[in-house]
Design a protein around this motif. Structure first.
Motif, PDB file in Angstrom:
ATOM      1  N   TRP A 102       1.394  -1.497   0.187  1.00 23.19           N
ATOM      2  CA  TRP A 102       0.029  -0.067   0.156  1.00 23.19           C
ATOM      3  C   TRP A 102       0.754   1.530   0.511  1.00 23.19           C
ATOM      4  O   TRP A 102       0.559   2.117   0.229  1.00 23.19           O
ATOM      5  N   THR A 103       1.854   1.011  -0.482  1.00 30.35           N
ATOM      6  CA  THR A 103       3.147   2.495  -0.660  1.00 30.35           C
ATOM      7  C   THR A 103       2.078   3.765  -0.911  1.00 30.35           C
ATOM      8  O   THR A 103       2.311   4.715  -0.519  1.00 30.35           O
ATOM      9  N   GLU A 104       1.123   3.530  -2.201  1.00 31.41           N
ATOM     10  CA  GLU A 104       0.968   4.696  -2.874  1.00 31.41           C
ATOM     11  C   GLU A 104      -0.122   5.590  -1.662  1.00 31.41           C
ATOM     12  O   GLU A 104      -0.074   6.575  -1.311  1.00 31.41           O
ATOM     13  N   GLN A 105      -0.319   4.254  -1.072  1.00 31.44           N
ATOM     14  CA  GLN A 105      -1.973   4.595   0.159  1.00 31.44           C
ATOM     15  C   GLN A 105      -1.541   6.092   1.465  1.00 31.44           C
ATOM     16  O   GLN A 105      -1.047   7.076   1.960  1.00 31.44           O
ATOM     17  N   GLY A 106       0.051   5.379   1.662  1.00 30.28           N
ATOM     18  CA  GLY A 106       0.626   6.137   2.872  1.00 30.28           C
ATOM     19  C   GLY A 106       1.597   6.856   2.309  1.00 30.28           C
ATOM     20  O   GLY A 106       1.346   8.298   2.835  1.00 30.28           O
ATOM     21  N   LEU A 107       2.095   7.683   0.820  1.00 31.45           N
ATOM     22  CA  LEU A 107       2.302   8.260   0.282  1.00 31.45           C
ATOM     23  C   LEU A 107       1.097   9.331   0.370  1.00 31.45           C
ATOM     24  O   LEU A 107       1.379  10.988   0.701  1.00 31.45           O
ATOM     25  N   ALA A 108       0.347   9.171   0.205  1.00 32.31           N
ATOM     26  CA  ALA A 108      -1.000  10.396  -0.193  1.00 32.31           C
ATOM     27  C   ALA A 108      -1.441  10.642   1.104  1.00 32.31           C
ATOM     28  O   ALA A 108      -2.025  11.641   1.322  1.00 32.31           O
ATOM     29  N   VAL A 109      -1.322   9.777   2.486  1.00 34.56           N
ATOM     30  CA  VAL A 109      -1.582   9.523   4.206  1.00 34.56           C
ATOM     31  C   VAL A 109      -1.010  11.266   4.258  1.00 34.56           C
ATOM     32  O   VAL A 109      -1.118  11.959   4.629  1.00 34.56           O
ATOM     33  N   ALA A 110       0.495  10.812   3.506  1.00 36.84           N
ATOM     34  CA  ALA A 110       2.024  12.107   4.021  1.00 36.84           C
ATOM     35  C   ALA A 110       1.914  13.088   3.683  1.00 36.84           C
ATOM     36  O   ALA A 110       1.873  14.108   4.082  1.00 36.84           O
ATOM     37  N   THR A 111       1.448  13.397   2.225  1.00 38.90           N
ATOM     38  CA  THR A 111       1.119  13.721   1.498  1.00 38.90           C
ATOM     39  C   THR A 111       0.120  14.841   2.133  1.00 38.90           C
ATOM     40  O   THR A 111       0.167  16.521   1.528  1.00 38.90           O
ATOM     41  N   HIS A 112      -1.243  14.329   2.386  1.00 41.81           N
ATOM     42  CA  HIS A 112      -2.541  14.780   2.110  1.00 41.81           C
ATOM     43  C   HIS A 112      -2.580  15.823   3.875  1.00 41.81           C
ATOM     44  O   HIS A 112      -2.930  16.704   4.515  1.00 41.81           O
ATOM     45  N   LYS A 113      -2.040  15.450   5.320  1.00 42.36           N
ATOM     46  CA  LYS A 113      -2.068  14.951   6.311  1.00 42.36           C
ATOM     47  C   LYS A 113      -0.561  16.067   7.324  1.00 42.36           C
ATOM     48  O   LYS A 113       0.197  15.674   6.752  1.00 42.36           O
ATOM     49  N   PRO A 114      -0.731  17.311   7.101  1.00 40.24           N
ATOM     50  CA  PRO A 114       0.756  17.581   7.510  1.00 40.24           C
ATOM     51  C   PRO A 114       0.991  17.312   9.139  1.00 40.24           C
ATOM     52  O   PRO A 114       2.124  17.703   9.218  1.00 40.24           O
TER      53      PRO A 114
END
Length: 298
Positions: free
Chosen positions: A208-220
């Motif tokens: 789920w690499t892209e999910q992790g990147l999405a969460v870190a990108t979206h949430k400060p």
């Protein structure tokens, strides 16, 4: 106290695997041998796991500071947890190099919340490690929120294992470990509900690499530690984000003793990371997150 000018890196993810206050439980040797096979590392075989003082000596020799913790997974694994207090005491005896985190099973509810407050106030614990697969819970389960609330109110950090795990890999039934709990998308809810609490997603979160990147990108308030994998195996998109939009939120971590910092750093040297980003990942991002100082990116 850690002298930031005297260290070259901060390893945000190391394990206190050898019990501090008790003999090994039945089955623990087989469990560690399975981990050693998975990581192709002799640590864990024939009693070769390092103690906390041995870990401190190893890191001191390399001038690398290290966040260290156990994992409270006794409910799911049957192995007694290592004492959070003992790990914190040993870290305090080596405070020039070690930074104590703790681990509490969220199923302990309000009792766990009381322990968390005491560990922060009386033992200097800076954060808490959660392993959803080993602990058998979804991070956004409201039953875990009393513990999260205590951690947030005490100003500590939450670190969640994400993605596949070497725990139980290749063992019958995966030792009962269920991978579904460690999809980082479940941590997104926690980041929404605790927006002022720093949260670290451990590992590249495969598959789920892209999910992790999405969460870190979206949430400060969400960061990613790069532990558990040799950098030579990072997915290209993971390296791309580390080099660009997440350069201030990526953290060096090894997963000691499963992966040594020597191996991780040697492979990281070959990764196509920009020169100005390397010190951010290796030390400065973690230093700021832990309140030790550190420079900002240009």
């Amino acid at each position: 106290m850690i002298d930031l000018d005297n260290i070259v890196a901060i390893d945000i993810h190391t394990h206190a695997e050898e019990p501090c206050n008790c003999p090994r439980d039945d089955g623990y040797d087989q469990f560690q041998a399975g981990m050693a096979r998975y990581f192709r590392n002799p640590a864990g075989v024939d009693g070769m796991l390092p103690t906390v003082p041995q870990t401190a000596a190893y890191y001191r020799e390399r001038r690398i500071a290290a966040v260290i913790f156990g994992v409270d997974a006794e409910r799911e694994t049957g192995f007694r947890r290592h004492s959070n207090e003992d790990i914190a005491r040993l870290a305090a005896e080596n405070s020039d190099i070690l930074i104590p985190f703790a681990s509490i099973d969220p199923a302990k509810g309000r009792l766990g919340a009381r322990e968390a407050r005491r560990l922060v106030r009386d033992f200097g614990v800076r954060g808490f490690k959660f392993h959803p697969t080993m602990q058998g819970f979804f991070p956004n389960d409201r039953a875990a929120y009393p513990l999260y609330e205590a951690i947030a109110e005490e100003g500590a950090i939450m670190l969640f294992h994400t993605g596949q795990t070497g725990v139980g890999a290749g063992m019958r039934g995966g030792m009962g470990m269920r991978l579904k709990y460690s999809d980082p998308i479940h941590v997104d809810d926690v980041a929404v509900d605790f927006p002022d609490t720093p949260i670290i997603l451990a590992h590249p979160s495969f598959p789920w690499t892209e999910q992790g990147l999405a969460v870190a990108t979206h949430k400060p308030n969400v960061y990613i530690d790069m532990s558990g994998w040799s950098p030579r195996y990072f997915p290209p998109i993971f390296t791309q984000y580390a080099n660009t939009i997440l350069k201030r939120k990526m953290l060096f971590g090894s997963d000691w003793p499963a992966i040594t910092p020597d191996r991780w750093l040697a492979d990281f040297a070959d990764l196509p990371i920009r020169d100005e980003v390397r010190p951010l990942i290796l030390k400065d991002n973690a230093a700021r997150l832990l309140g030790l100082g550190g420079r900002d990116a240009d």
